[in-house]
Design an enzyme around this catalytic site. Sequence first.
Site, mmCIF file in Angstrom:
data_model
loop_
_atom_site.group_PDB
_atom_site.id
_atom_site.type_symbol
_atom_site.label_atom_id
_atom_site.label_comp_id
_atom_site.label_asym_id
_atom_site.label_seq_id
_atom_site.Cartn_x
_atom_site.Cartn_y
_atom_site.Cartn_z
ATOM 1 N N LYS A 19 1.017 3.984 -2.997
ATOM 2 C CA LYS A 19 0.644 5.377 -2.768
ATOM 3 C C LYS A 19 1.794 6.322 -3.105
ATOM 4 C CE LYS A 19 -3.654 5.070 -1.309
ATOM 5 N NZ LYS A 19 -4.750 5.580 -2.177
ATOM 6 N N TYR A 41 0.837 -1.208 0.000
ATOM 7 C CA TYR A 41 0.000 0.000 0.000
ATOM 8 C C TYR A 41 0.871 1.257 0.000
ATOM 9 C CZ TYR A 41 -3.644 3.232 1.716
ATOM 10 O OH TYR A 41 -4.528 4.287 1.884
#
Length: 270
Positions: A177, A173
Amino acid sequence: FKCDWSSDVCSSDLASELFELNGKSAVVIGGGGHLCSSISFGLASAGANVVVADLRFEKAQKVVEKISELTHSSLLATEVDASDRNSLEKLLEFSKSNWNSIDILVNGAGINSPLPFMEISENDWNQVFDSQLVATFLGCQIFGKHMLENGEGSIINISSASADPALSKAFAYSAAKAGIRNLTQNLGREWATAGVRVNAIRPGFFPTEWNRKNFITPEREKAIINHTPMNRFGTPNELIGAAIFLASNASSFVTGSELIVDGGFSAMTI
């Protein structure tokens, strides 16, 4: 929009002119989710027509039904797989068939994974990247082409406090991002003279039930709150102002930026 505050050019209704989205059409990908359902409501409340698109149609439909009770904007619900080019192309055609042109895109789809690093399989890693970075890339490319042909548009990506520095327990993640943050800067530069602005909202901690179950232990919650000057988590409606700003004429000279909404988390050291 042009205004010289020292002359009589400015309207007394300047704030409305800057922030209203009347006549604009928006597509919110991931619009059935925790954060983007609020963003969908915010854009609709500012006057935009909104397509709420989600992997699960029933989630999108519930959001549309709720927003329709509260605003006078036109809303549509539809299903989309944000990691699939063909699905996104169909979403664009569906949206254009209703409102001709799309002025605003929110790339808000994505999943997370709580697996320890040595337990992450390539499939686990790819699923997170496909739902986050690949989906954002595809959304920007497909809708960006449409906006470039029209000579105007605003794309809003969803970054994260984990983009930089990396967030523990969120390996794929955080990496995804960080990629979204970089892509936003790249496209902001690339399309700056073409009338298409590309920015990102960088939320801090807005925990869902899933987050609380998989990530936020009591010890971790204490660490997050202690690192957040406002001493609390965010609530989804606190992203609405940022979304309206980036979608509207109020941000006409803003591109390639990351708007931080994190209660001071990123400003905190000791």
